[in-house]
Design an enzyme around this catalytic site. Structure first.
Site, PDB file in Angstrom:
ATOM      1  N   ASN A   1      25.819  73.352   3.190  1.00  0.00           N
ATOM      2  CA  ASN A   1      24.566  74.172   2.904  1.00  0.00           C
ATOM      3  C   ASN A   1      25.567  75.153   4.007  1.00  0.00           C
ATOM      4  OD1 ASN A   1      22.500  74.285   4.774  1.00  0.00           O
ATOM      5  ND2 ASN A   1      23.570  73.545   6.492  1.00  0.00           N
TER       6      ASN A   1
ATOM      7  N   HIS B   1      26.307  78.616   4.514  1.00  0.00           N
ATOM      8  CA  HIS B   1      25.826  80.275   5.384  1.00  0.00           C
ATOM      9  C   HIS B   1      26.467  81.634   5.445  1.00  0.00           C
ATOM     10  CE1 HIS B   1      28.810  79.513   8.401  1.00  0.00           C
ATOM     11  NE2 HIS B   1      27.825  77.827   8.671  1.00  0.00           N
TER      12      HIS B   1
ATOM     13  N   HIS C   1      30.752  80.876   5.592  1.00  0.00           N
ATOM     14  CA  HIS C   1      31.445  80.083   5.053  1.00  0.00           C
ATOM     15  C   HIS C   1      31.601  80.966   3.603  1.00  0.00           C
ATOM     16  CE1 HIS C   1      29.655  76.709   6.207  1.00  0.00           C
ATOM     17  NE2 HIS C   1      30.112  76.145   5.667  1.00  0.00           N
TER      18      HIS C   1
ATOM     19  N   GLN D   1      34.058  61.936   9.394  1.00  0.00           N
ATOM     20  CA  GLN D   1      34.177  62.608  10.668  1.00  0.00           C
ATOM     21  C   GLN D   1      33.628  62.361  11.024  1.00  0.00           C
ATOM     22  OE1 GLN D   1      34.876  65.536   8.016  1.00  0.00           O
ATOM     23  NE2 GLN D   1      33.965  67.083   8.879  1.00  0.00           N
TER      24      GLN D   1
HETATM   25  O1  PAF Z   1      34.720  71.503   8.498  1.00  0.00           O
HETATM   26  C1  PAF Z   1      33.938  71.677   7.307  1.00  0.00           C
HETATM   27  O2  PAF Z   1      33.785  71.633   6.363  1.00  0.00           O
HETATM   28  C2  PAF Z   1      35.222  69.837   7.242  1.00  0.00           C
HETATM   29  O3  PAF Z   1      35.411  69.986   8.801  1.00  0.00           O
HETATM   30  C3  PAF Z   1      36.270  70.453   6.179  1.00  0.00           C
HETATM   31  C4  PAF Z   1      37.154  71.343   6.808  1.00  0.00           C
HETATM   32  C5  PAF Z   1      35.898  70.791   5.041  1.00  0.00           C
HETATM   33  C6  PAF Z   1      36.575  68.870   6.100  1.00  0.00           C
HETATM   34  O4  PAF Z   1      35.082  68.096   5.837  1.00  0.00           O
END
Ligand code: PAF
Length: 279
Positions: free
Chosen positions: A28, A30, A33, A61
């Site tokens: 996803n 944006h 990233h 997580q």
């Molecule tokens: O920051 C994130 O997108 C996530 O926490 C990561 C580091 C990819 C781990 O799943």
């Protein structure tokens, strides 16, 4: 860009790369990233490196009642963006590949770092993050990894994990990318209604107000934080915290001259936003 869904195929491609610069994501994507991936590309170009990104929505997580199921899956659009940004290889495993059996071995980060702030509101979150990131490191074997500072506590915990476990990886922090009105870019901004989106930059403005007062010499953190929290509540936010901490360990400041960061998490409607700025 080559796409690999199995660990074996990614490992095979990895053997041909010398210095891997890694950008782990949950997709996803944006502009935040993409800025991170551009930085990875630049670093790789300067060091004869290969850029590997990953997309994996890591169930470990997410707590109960969090947005794992509704987390946006935008794989095709993500691939187009990563290709345009110059990623060489994408590792995009499914859950069966990453967790063929329930994960019973975990990385438990130092509770002093992982049970405060986000950790207090999302128990187990950083254990899930650290576990998947170490697993991704073992698969991708990067020389360099980039993490965004928007998730400041995550960045600190992962940097410490790399140091304390002596992983041969350089950790680079990428500054938070913001919309023109100051809102930190986040996948969760997509959950905001139009009126919430218009209100959302108030969180950043409150962080700026606190940071400015501290820069101007105020040490009255308790009252600064209380005023910022009250201002958010006045506009129907439900803040979890807004607090000034030491950058090094996220503890309450003690001495003059310590590098500080002001961090906040608050709910706007049903969307929980986090942000921070270094002072
Ligand atoms: O920051 C994130 O997108 C996530 O926490 C990561 C580091 C990819 C781990 O799943």
């Amino acid at each position: 860009m080559h796409i690999y869904t199995s660990i074996a195929a990614l490992r095979n491609a990895r053997t041909k790369a010398r210095r891997v610069v890694f950008a782990p994501t949950m997709g996803n994507l944006h502009d935040g990233h993409i800025a991170l991936v551009h930085a990875a590309r630049e670093f790789a170009n300067a060091n004869a490196g290969t850029v590997i990104a990953s997309i994996f929505i890591n169930r470990l997580q997410f707590g109960q009642g969090e947005d794992f199921d509704k987390y946006p899956r935008t794989f095709k659009a993500d691939c187009e963006k990563l290709t345009a940004a110059g990623v060489d290889h994408l590792f995009a495993p499914d859950e069966a590949e990453m967790y063929p059996q329930p994960q019973r071995y975990h990385v438990t980060p130092d509770p002093e770092h992982a049970s405060v702030l986000e950790g207090a509101y999302r128990p187990g979150h950083f254990r899930g993050v650290a576990t998947v990131v170490l697993k991704l490191f073992n698969i991708v074997q990067p020389s360099v990894v980039l993490f965004g500072k928007k998730d400041y506590q995550q960045f600190l915990i992962l940097k410490n994990m790399v140091r304390e476990l002596a992983l041969p990886i350089e950790v680079i922090a990428q500054d938070t990318i913001r919309a023109d009105d100051g809102l930190a870019l986040s996948s969760r901004n997509g959950y905001l209604s139009a009126s919430e989106r218009a209100e959302a930059p108030r969180l950043y403005r409150q962080l700026c107000a606190v940071a400015k007062a501290v820069r101007n010499g105020s040490r009255d953190f308790v009252n600064l934080e209380a005023a910022a929290l009250a201002e958010l509540q006045r506009y129907s936010w439900k803040p979890d915290y807004l607090t000034v901490r030491r950058r090094v360990d996220l503890r309450t400041p003690r001495e003059l001259g310590e590098p500080l960061v002001v961090l906040a998490a608050a709910r706007l409607g049903t969307t929980r936003l986090i942000d921070n700025i270094e002072i």
